[in-house]
Design a protein around this motif. Structure first.
Motif, PDB file in Angstrom:
ATOM      1  N   SER A 162     -10.074  17.130  38.465  1.00 20.09           N
ATOM      2  CA  SER A 162      -8.989  16.423  37.770  1.00 20.09           C
ATOM      3  C   SER A 162      -7.612  16.839  38.274  1.00 20.09           C
ATOM      4  N   LYS A 163      -7.521  17.942  39.018  1.00 22.71           N
ATOM      5  CA  LYS A 163      -6.224  18.464  39.457  1.00 22.71           C
ATOM      6  C   LYS A 163      -5.986  18.307  40.959  1.00 22.71           C
ATOM      7  N   LEU A 164      -6.949  17.763  41.690  1.00 23.08           N
ATOM      8  CA  LEU A 164      -6.834  17.708  43.144  1.00 23.08           C
ATOM      9  C   LEU A 164      -5.573  16.984  43.613  1.00 23.08           C
ATOM     10  N   ASP A 165      -5.164  15.950  42.899  1.00 22.13           N
ATOM     11  CA  ASP A 165      -4.008  15.173  43.350  1.00 22.13           C
ATOM     12  C   ASP A 165      -2.696  15.921  43.208  1.00 22.13           C
ATOM     13  N   GLN A 166      -2.725  17.122  42.609  1.00 22.26           N
ATOM     14  CA  GLN A 166      -1.498  17.904  42.456  1.00 22.26           C
ATOM     15  C   GLN A 166      -1.220  18.804  43.660  1.00 22.26           C
ATOM     16  N   ILE A 167      -2.224  19.008  44.519  1.00 22.92           N
ATOM     17  CA  ILE A 167      -2.034  19.907  45.665  1.00 22.92           C
ATOM     18  C   ILE A 167      -1.001  19.308  46.619  1.00 22.92           C
ATOM     19  N   GLN A 168      -0.039  20.135  47.025  1.00 19.79           N
ATOM     20  CA  GLN A 168       1.069  19.629  47.838  1.00 19.79           C
ATOM     21  C   GLN A 168       1.082  20.162  49.270  1.00 19.79           C
ATOM     22  N   ASP A 169       0.316  21.215  49.558  1.00 17.92           N
ATOM     23  CA  ASP A 169       0.456  21.855  50.864  1.00 17.92           C
ATOM     24  C   ASP A 169      -0.877  21.977  51.601  1.00 17.92           C
ATOM     25  N   ALA A 170      -1.796  21.041  51.362  1.00 12.98           N
ATOM     26  CA  ALA A 170      -3.097  21.081  52.030  1.00 12.98           C
ATOM     27  C   ALA A 170      -3.265  19.853  52.913  1.00 12.98           C
ATOM     28  N   SER A 171      -4.059  20.006  53.937  1.00 12.71           N
ATOM     29  CA  SER A 171      -4.377  18.874  54.805  1.00 12.71           C
ATOM     30  C   SER A 171      -5.387  17.976  54.109  1.00 12.71           C
ATOM     31  N   PRO A 172      -5.517  16.734  54.565  1.00 12.89           N
ATOM     32  CA  PRO A 172      -6.532  15.849  53.979  1.00 12.89           C
ATOM     33  C   PRO A 172      -7.937  16.441  54.040  1.00 12.89           C
ATOM     34  N   ASP A 173      -8.273  17.109  55.143  1.00  9.95           N
ATOM     35  CA  ASP A 173      -9.607  17.697  55.259  1.00  9.95           C
ATOM     36  C   ASP A 173      -9.802  18.845  54.279  1.00  9.95           C
ATOM     37  N   GLU A 174      -8.777  19.633  54.058  1.00  8.34           N
ATOM     38  CA  GLU A 174      -8.884  20.737  53.104  1.00  8.34           C
ATOM     39  C   GLU A 174      -9.107  20.218  51.689  1.00  8.34           C
ATOM     40  N   ILE A 175      -8.459  19.107  51.361  1.00  9.82           N
ATOM     41  CA  ILE A 175      -8.663  18.513  50.038  1.00  9.82           C
ATOM     42  C   ILE A 175     -10.068  17.915  49.941  1.00  9.82           C
ATOM     43  N   LEU A 176     -10.511  17.244  51.017  1.00 10.17           N
ATOM     44  CA  LEU A 176     -11.879  16.722  51.033  1.00 10.17           C
ATOM     45  C   LEU A 176     -12.890  17.844  50.824  1.00 10.17           C
ATOM     46  N   ASP A 177     -12.639  18.968  51.460  1.00  9.92           N
ATOM     47  CA  ASP A 177     -13.548  20.104  51.347  1.00  9.92           C
ATOM     48  C   ASP A 177     -13.644  20.583  49.903  1.00  9.92           C
ATOM     49  N   LEU A 178     -12.518  20.755  49.250  1.00 10.71           N
ATOM     50  CA  LEU A 178     -12.534  21.196  47.856  1.00 10.71           C
ATOM     51  C   LEU A 178     -13.222  20.178  46.959  1.00 10.71           C
ATOM     52  N   GLU A 179     -12.934  18.904  47.174  1.00 12.67           N
ATOM     53  CA  GLU A 179     -13.542  17.857  46.349  1.00 12.67           C
ATOM     54  C   GLU A 179     -15.052  17.830  46.539  1.00 12.67           C
ATOM     55  N   ALA A 180     -15.484  17.941  47.794  1.00 14.90           N
ATOM     56  CA  ALA A 180     -16.922  17.935  48.078  1.00 14.90           C
ATOM     57  C   ALA A 180     -17.604  19.142  47.445  1.00 14.90           C
ATOM     58  N   GLN A 181     -16.994  20.316  47.583  1.00 12.57           N
ATOM     59  CA  GLN A 181     -17.588  21.513  46.993  1.00 12.57           C
ATOM     60  C   GLN A 181     -17.697  21.391  45.476  1.00 12.57           C
ATOM     61  N   ALA A 182     -16.677  20.820  44.848  1.00 13.63           N
ATOM     62  CA  ALA A 182     -16.712  20.678  43.384  1.00 13.63           C
ATOM     63  C   ALA A 182     -17.864  19.774  42.956  1.00 13.63           C
ATOM     64  N   HIS A 183     -18.077  18.674  43.667  1.00 12.69           N
ATOM     65  CA  HIS A 183     -19.216  17.801  43.345  1.00 12.69           C
ATOM     66  C   HIS A 183     -20.538  18.526  43.603  1.00 12.69           C
ATOM     67  N   PHE A 184     -20.609  19.262  44.707  1.00 15.36           N
ATOM     68  CA  PHE A 184     -21.843  19.977  45.023  1.00 15.36           C
ATOM     69  C   PHE A 184     -22.160  21.013  43.954  1.00 15.36           C
ATOM     70  N   VAL A 185     -21.189  21.843  43.632  1.00 13.39           N
ATOM     71  CA  VAL A 185     -21.438  22.933  42.679  1.00 13.39           C
ATOM     72  C   VAL A 185     -21.743  22.370  41.294  1.00 13.39           C
ATOM     73  N   ARG A 186     -21.071  21.300  40.913  1.00 14.02           N
ATOM     74  CA  ARG A 186     -21.371  20.667  39.622  1.00 14.02           C
ATOM     75  C   ARG A 186     -22.816  20.183  39.599  1.00 14.02           C
ATOM     76  N   ALA A 187     -23.260  19.578  40.689  1.00 14.34           N
ATOM     77  CA  ALA A 187     -24.654  19.125  40.772  1.00 14.34           C
ATOM     78  C   ALA A 187     -25.609  20.304  40.756  1.00 14.34           C
ATOM     79  N   PHE A 188     -25.293  21.349  41.511  1.00 15.21           N
ATOM     80  CA  PHE A 188     -26.154  22.527  41.570  1.00 15.21           C
ATOM     81  C   PHE A 188     -26.326  23.142  40.180  1.00 15.21           C
ATOM     82  N   ALA A 189     -25.237  23.271  39.445  1.00 14.26           N
ATOM     83  CA  ALA A 189     -25.313  23.866  38.108  1.00 14.26           C
ATOM     84  C   ALA A 189     -26.142  22.998  37.169  1.00 14.26           C
TER      85      ALA A 189
END
Length: 617
Positions: free
Chosen positions: A139-166
Motif C-alpha cells: 500500500s506504500k510503494l507509490d510513496q518511494i521517491q529515490d528508487a529505480s523502477p526495477d527496485e520498486i518491481l523487486d519490492l512489489e514482487a517480494q511482497a506478493h511472494f512472501v504474502r503467498a508463502f505465509a
C-alpha cells in the motif's frame, strides 16, 4: 471480550499503533518520520526486510516474528527437538519429547507453542504478522521517491511472494483461511469466514504468479535468478541471492497447485491435476533455462552441508556453521554423538523408513512380500540388509557398520558375550536410538569424537528435484505414466527416472508403469526417499489422505546382535544377527481424522461466529 484471536486474524493490527511505530522502536535514535520510512528506498527496504530476519515482538529476543518460523530446518532447531518428520512414522526421537506425543494423537496445550508462544516457534502468529507487513508495504510503494523502477518491481514482487508463502504455510498446517490482501484496521470487519480449501490454494497460487510476473518485468536487475548468470567468480555469491526470485515464485506456484489438486483439496478432478502439471512444467522449463539443474550425485550433499547455495536450490536458508554440541543441532545429533547424557535427542529413522530405500536394481522392499521377491531375485539378504541399496540410503542414514568420521564404523549393537551395548547404544544416554539407526541428513560428520568440524548447514527451501517430483505426480494423475503432457518435453515416468538416474538408480521397473494407479505408489516412495527429512512428508501423507494408514501402522526398529566366534557365516555373513522388532508402545503412532490440521486455541475459537474452528484433538 478477549482479543487474542481477533488480533491474530487481523494480521496483528492491534499489537501496536502501527507496524510503522514498531519499526521506529528498533532505532528511535534515528529520528525517522513516517515520510522518511516510506519515501526513502533504503528505509522502506529495512521496514520490509523484517519479514525475513530479525523481527522480534514484545521485547522478547527469543520470539521470532518472521517467515523463518516456517522453514523446516529452523523449525527443527527448536529446543523441544521438534521436526516435521519427528511427528510422523518417518523417524523416532532418541529422547521422548513432545513430537512423540503429537504423533500419538495428543496435542492439548502443546499447540500454543505453534500459535503464540514467544519462546518457541509461533508459526501462526508470525505468518499473520508477516502478511500484515507485506500488505502495508504494497500500500506504500507509490510513496518511494529515490528508487529505480526495477527496485520498486523487486519490492512489489517480494511482497506478493512472501504474502503467498505465509498464507501457504498457514494453509498447510491449519487449513483454509481468509485471504488477507490489505492491512486491516480496528474498524474493519474481523470475523471473516474461511475460504474453501480449493479457494485458499487458488488465491495463494495467484499471488505467486503475480510475484513471478513482476520479477520478470525487471530489465536491469536480474530478478528471475539472483546470482551471476554464468559459473565463475562470484557465482552463487550475489548479495541478494538469499531473497526469493522469479524462478522461485513459479516453483512455489507449482507446489501450491499440486496441493490444490491432491485428494485432500481437489474440487475439479483431472482439471486440477492438469493445471498442476502445466504450472510445474513451466517452473522446470524456466529454472533449467536459467541454469538450475540436478547436481551430480558427487555434489548431492552440498544442498544441505558445505554450501550456502547451489545450482539445484532455487531458494535456500543458510543456518551458518553448526557445532556438534550446539543447541540447534540437538534434534539431529544423538546423545552418544554429542556426549550429552540428558539433552540431545537425535533423529532415528524407523525400519519402516529404511524399507523405502530400494535395492540398486530397483526392487521395492516396503512389504514382506516385496522383500521375499527381492530375496528370490538374489537382490536382498535379510542378514546383510544394507548391501546394494539405493545410494541415497548411505548419505541419509547411519546404520550399524556405516563408515563415519571419528568412529571408523558406526557401532549400533548389543554384545551378549560381554552383556554390553556398543557406544552408540549406550543406555546411559537418554537420546540414544531405539530404532537401530541415526539420521545423517544434517549431521555433517561432527561429534564428540570429531570436534573440529563446524559444517556449514543450509536448508534448500525448494530445489530442482522437488520440481521434477511435483511434475511427475501431477502428470501421472492427469495423463498417465508415459504420456508426455501438451507443451511439456517429458512424461511423468521420464521425470521420475531423471531424479533416479542422478543418484545412479535404474529406471522404475516396468511392472509399476502400466497405469496411473500402479505408478503412483512408486512416485510417492520416490518423493519420500529423495526429499527425506526436508519437511515434506508430514504434509504429503495428509494431502494424499494416506495418513490414516501410515500413522496407524506398527513402527519397527532393528535389533542388532553381535555374534560370538563360531557363528554360521553363510547364515550371518556380517557377523551380526538382524531382527526386526516393534518399537516400544509409547513410541508408536496413532491417527484420528482431527489430525489433518492443527487445532486453534479453544478459548479463542469460541469468540468467532463466522470462522469455523478445526476440530480439537
Amino acid at each position: 471480550m478477549k482479543l487474542r484471536f481477533i488480533i491474530i486474524l487481523l494480521g496483528m493490527s492491534l499489537i501496536s499503533t502501527s507496524c510503522f511505530n514498531e519499526y521506529l522502536d528498533v532505532a528511535p535514535e534515528a529520528g525517522l518520520t513516517e515520510e522518511d520510512v516510506f519515501t526513502k528506498y533504503n528505509n522502506f527496504k529495512s521496514f520490509f526486510d523484517r519479514v525475513y530476519e530479525g523481527q522480534k515482538k514484545f521485547g522478547n529476543n527469543n520470539r521470532d516474528y518472521n517467515i523463518k518460523t516456517a522453514y523446516p530446518l529452523y523449525f527443527a532447531f527448536w529446543d523441544q527437538k521438534y521436526s516435521w518428520w519427528a511427528m510422523t512414522d518417518l523417524v523416532d526421537q532418541g529422547r521422548y519429547m513432545e513430537s512423540q506425543a503429537i504423533k500419538n494423537g495428543t496435542i492439548g496445550g502443546i499447540v500454543r507453542k505453534f500459535i503464540n508462544d514467544g519462546n518457541r516457534r509461533p508459526i501462526l502468529e508470525s505468518m499473520f504478522g508477516v502478511i500484515r507487513i507485506c500488505n502495508i508495504a504494497l500500500s506504500k510503494l507509490d510513496q518511494i521517491q529515490d528508487a529505480s523502477p526495477d527496485e520498486i518491481l523487486d519490492l512489489e514482487a517480494q511482497a506478493h511472494f512472501v504474502r503467498a508463502f505465509a498464507h501457504l504455510e498457514l494453509f498447510r498446517v491449519w487449513g483454509p483461511m481468509p485471504y488477507l490482501t490489505k492491512a486491516l484496521g480496528t474498524d474493519d470487519p474481523w470475523d471473516m469466514p474461511r475460504l474453501s480449501k480449493w479457494e485458499t490454494a487458488t488465491m495463494i497460487a495467484n499471488d505467486f504468479d503475480t510475484a513471478a510476473n513482476l520479477f520478470s518485468k525487471a530489465t536491469d536487475i536480474p530478478l528471475m535468478r539472483r546470482d551471476n548468470p554464468n559459473p565463475g567468480p562470484g557465482h552463487l555469491e550475489h548479495p541478494d541471492i538469499w531473497r526469493p526470485n522469479g524462478a522461485t515464485a513459479l516453483a512455489f506456484k507449482g507446489r501450491t497447485l499440486l496441493y490444490r489438486a491432491s485428494p485432500l483439496n481437489n474440487e475439479k478432478g483431472v482439471e486440477d491435476w492438469k493445471e498442476a502439471t502445466d504450472a510445474n512444467w513451466k517452473a522446470i522449463k524456466t529454472a533449467t533455462d536459467l541454469g538450475y539443474k540436478l547436481l551430480p550425485f558427487s555434489e548431492y550433499t552440498t544442498n544441505f552441508i558445505g554450501a550456502r547455495n547451489t545450482d539445484e536450490a532455487l531458494w535456500s536458508w543458510s543456518a551458518g556453521n553448526q557445532r556438534y554440541n550446539s543447541g540447534s543441532m540437538k534434534f539431529e545429533i544423538s546423545g552418544p554423538m554429542s556426549g550429552s547424557k540428558g539433552s540431545n535427542s537425535g533423529s532415528c529413522p524407523t525400519q519402516n523408513t529404511i524399507d523405502k530405500f530400494e535395492t540398486i536394481w530397483g526392487d521395492p522392499l516396503n512389504t514382506e512380500n516385496d522383500r521375499s521377491q527381492a530375496v528370490a531375485a538374489g537382490h536382498y539378504v535379510e542378514q546383510n540388509p544394507y548391501e546394494n541399496r539405493d545410494p541415497r540410503f548411505y548419505v541419509n542414514v547411519i546404520y550399524n557398520g556405516a563408515p563415519i568420521p571419528g568412529y571408523n564404523t558406526a557401532k549400533i549393537y548389543y554384545d551378549p558375550v560381554s552383556g554390553q551395548y556398543s557406544d552408540l547404544l549406550n543406555p546411559s544416554y537418554l537420546g540414544r536410538s531405539r530404532t537401530g539407526y541415526y539420521s545423517r541428513k544434517w549431521w555433517g560428520g561432527q561429534s564428540v569424537k570429531n570436534k573440529s568440524l563446524r559444517p556449514l548447514t543450509s536448508d534448500p527451501l525448494i530445489r530442482m528435484a522437488e520440481l521434477y517430483l511435483n511434475f511427475a505426480e501431477a502428470a501421472n494423475r492427469a495423463y498417465g505414466p508415459t504420456t508426455v503432457p501438451p507443451g511439456a518435453e517429458m512424461s511423468a515416468l521420464d521425470a521420475i527416472n531423471l531424479v533416479r538416474d542422478r543418484v545412479g538408480m535404474p529406471p522404475v521397473q516396468a511392472q509399476f508403469t502400466s497405469s496411473t494407479e500402479a505408478f503412483e505408489p512408486r512416485i510417492r516412495n520416490e518423493r519420500t526417499v529423495e526429499l527425506i527429512m526436508e519437511g515434506h512428508y508430514y504434509q504429503d501423507i495428509r494431502r494424499w489422505m494416506i495418513a490414516p494408514e501410515t500413522m496407524s501402522q506398527t513402527l519397527m526398529g532393528m535389533n542388532v546382535e553381535k555374534l560370538a566366534p563360531g557363528y554360521d557365516e553363510n547364515e550371518y555373513p556380517t557377523g551380526f544377527k538382524y531382527t526386526r522388532v516393534p518399537l516400544p508402545s509409547d513410541r508408536q503412532v496413532s491417527w484420528k481424522d482431527e489430525m489433518y490440521y492443527f487445532p486453534f486455541l479453544p478459548d479463542d475459537m469460541f469468540k468467532m461466529s463466522l470462522f469455523e474452528a478445526n476440530p480439537s484433538w
